[in-house]
Structure formats: structure tokens, C-alpha cells
Design a protein around this motif. Structure first.
Motif, PDB file in Angstrom:
ATOM      1  N   ALA A 245      14.042  41.485  40.334  1.00 37.46           N
ATOM      2  CA  ALA A 245      12.797  40.818  39.986  1.00 37.46           C
ATOM      3  C   ALA A 245      12.714  39.420  40.731  1.00 37.46           C
ATOM      4  N   GLY A 246      14.061  39.265  41.656  1.00 37.27           N
ATOM      5  CA  GLY A 246      13.794  38.004  42.167  1.00 37.27           C
ATOM      6  C   GLY A 246      14.834  36.986  42.727  1.00 37.27           C
ATOM      7  N   PHE A 247      15.007  37.003  41.181  1.00 41.47           N
ATOM      8  CA  PHE A 247      16.373  36.080  41.429  1.00 41.47           C
ATOM      9  C   PHE A 247      17.347  35.962  42.811  1.00 41.47           C
ATOM     10  N   GLU A 248      18.238  34.952  43.042  1.00 41.35           N
ATOM     11  CA  GLU A 248      19.197  35.495  43.718  1.00 41.35           C
ATOM     12  C   GLU A 248      20.616  35.106  43.977  1.00 41.35           C
ATOM     13  N   ARG A 249      21.031  33.877  42.909  1.00 39.74           N
ATOM     14  CA  ARG A 249      21.780  34.429  42.346  1.00 39.74           C
ATOM     15  C   ARG A 249      22.516  34.582  41.138  1.00 39.74           C
ATOM     16  N   VAL A 250      23.207  36.238  40.693  1.00 36.79           N
ATOM     17  CA  VAL A 250      23.249  36.608  39.815  1.00 36.79           C
ATOM     18  C   VAL A 250      24.476  36.150  39.559  1.00 36.79           C
ATOM     19  N   SER A 251      24.715  35.959  38.555  1.00 37.57           N
ATOM     20  CA  SER A 251      26.782  35.954  38.291  1.00 37.57           C
ATOM     21  C   SER A 251      27.200  36.580  36.581  1.00 37.57           C
ATOM     22  N   VAL A 252      27.983  37.815  36.922  1.00 39.11           N
ATOM     23  CA  VAL A 252      28.161  38.043  35.558  1.00 39.11           C
ATOM     24  C   VAL A 252      29.444  37.588  34.397  1.00 39.11           C
ATOM     25  N   ASP A 253      29.740  36.502  33.541  1.00 40.27           N
ATOM     26  CA  ASP A 253      31.035  36.529  32.889  1.00 40.27           C
ATOM     27  C   ASP A 253      31.536  37.690  32.188  1.00 40.27           C
ATOM     28  N   MET A 254      32.670  38.538  32.456  1.00 36.80           N
ATOM     29  CA  MET A 254      32.725  39.699  31.515  1.00 36.80           C
ATOM     30  C   MET A 254      34.196  39.227  30.781  1.00 36.80           C
ATOM     31  N   GLY A 255      34.159  38.324  30.717  1.00 38.08           N
ATOM     32  CA  GLY A 255      35.435  37.244  29.689  1.00 38.08           C
ATOM     33  C   GLY A 255      34.580  37.085  28.291  1.00 38.08           C
ATOM     34  N   ALA A 256      33.547  37.047  27.982  1.00 35.27           N
ATOM     35  CA  ALA A 256      32.789  36.048  26.397  1.00 35.27           C
ATOM     36  C   ALA A 256      32.989  36.829  25.850  1.00 35.27           C
ATOM     37  N   TYR A 257      33.536  37.846  25.647  1.00 35.47           N
ATOM     38  CA  TYR A 257      34.104  38.832  24.244  1.00 35.47           C
ATOM     39  C   TYR A 257      35.596  37.847  24.010  1.00 35.47           C
ATOM     40  N   ARG A 258      35.681  37.815  24.721  1.00 40.38           N
ATOM     41  CA  ARG A 258      37.367  37.253  24.864  1.00 40.38           C
ATOM     42  C   ARG A 258      37.761  35.791  24.004  1.00 40.38           C
ATOM     43  N   ARG A 259      36.768  35.301  24.064  1.00 43.83           N
ATOM     44  CA  ARG A 259      35.453  34.040  24.136  1.00 43.83           C
ATOM     45  C   ARG A 259      35.590  33.784  22.344  1.00 43.83           C
ATOM     46  N   ILE A 260      34.565  35.086  21.478  1.00 47.71           N
ATOM     47  CA  ILE A 260      33.863  35.020  20.761  1.00 47.71           C
ATOM     48  C   ILE A 260      35.067  35.590  19.633  1.00 47.71           C
ATOM     49  N   TYR A 261      35.798  36.636  20.341  1.00 44.19           N
ATOM     50  CA  TYR A 261      37.043  37.105  19.511  1.00 44.19           C
ATOM     51  C   TYR A 261      38.007  36.997  19.762  1.00 44.19           C
ATOM     52  N   ALA A 262      38.528  35.906  20.064  1.00 50.19           N
ATOM     53  CA  ALA A 262      39.789  35.151  19.738  1.00 50.19           C
ATOM     54  C   ALA A 262      40.925  35.915  19.443  1.00 50.19           C
ATOM     55  N   GLU A 263      40.772  35.543  17.758  1.00 48.38           N
ATOM     56  CA  GLU A 263      41.320  36.589  16.819  1.00 48.38           C
ATOM     57  C   GLU A 263      40.886  37.919  16.622  1.00 48.38           C
ATOM     58  N   ILE A 264      41.645  38.798  16.126  1.00 51.51           N
ATOM     59  CA  ILE A 264      41.105  39.956  15.396  1.00 51.51           C
ATOM     60  C   ILE A 264      41.531  40.038  14.197  1.00 51.51           C
ATOM     61  N   ASP A 265      40.041  39.845  13.287  1.00 51.08           N
ATOM     62  CA  ASP A 265      39.698  39.367  12.095  1.00 51.08           C
ATOM     63  C   ASP A 265      38.474  40.956  11.528  1.00 51.08           C
ATOM     64  N   GLU A 266      38.532  40.660  10.692  1.00 51.42           N
ATOM     65  CA  GLU A 266      37.064  41.152   9.840  1.00 51.42           C
ATOM     66  C   GLU A 266      36.146  41.564  10.716  1.00 51.42           C
TER      67      GLU A 266
END
Length: 56
Positions: free
Chosen positions: A21-42
Motif C-alpha cells: 500500500a506504499g508504507f515504507e516503515r512497518v513495525s510489529v509489536d508481538m508483545g502487546a498481549y503480554r501487556r494487555i493480559y498481564a495477569e491470567i484472570d477471567e
């Protein structure tokens, strides 16, 4: 690449789509879920979540 159809593993497919689509710099953060689900809960969802950033 046909938009709206799933064609490969994520986030590699998303990165390729953004580059095409023409974007030159693309980065991926694969650790986002660790910050969202910092604890295993319901609310815990074991499906990995990633974040994309793209710049022209």
C-alpha cells in the motif's frame, strides 16, 4: 493482493499488505498481549495479539 481476503499467517500478511500500500516503515509489536493480559484472570485470552505501526 486481494483486499479483505485472508491470504497468509499474521502478522506477516498484514506487513506485506501495508508495504504494497506504499508504507515504507512497518513495525510489529508481538508483545502487546503480554501487556494487555498481564495477569491470567477471567478475561485472559491466550490468542496472541499484535500491534502494527506504519509510516509513509
Amino acid at each position: 493482493m486481494e483486499v479483505g481476503a485472508y491470504h497468509g499467517p499474521r502478522p506477516q500478511w498484514d506487513v506485506q499488505l501495508l508495504i504494497e500500500a506504499g508504507f515504507e516503515r512497518v513495525s510489529v509489536d508481538m508483545g502487546a498481549y503480554r501487556r494487555i493480559y498481564a495477569e491470567i484472570d477471567e478475561f485472559f485470552n491466550p490468542t496472541p495479539i499484535f500491534c502494527l505501526a506504519a509510516y509513509k
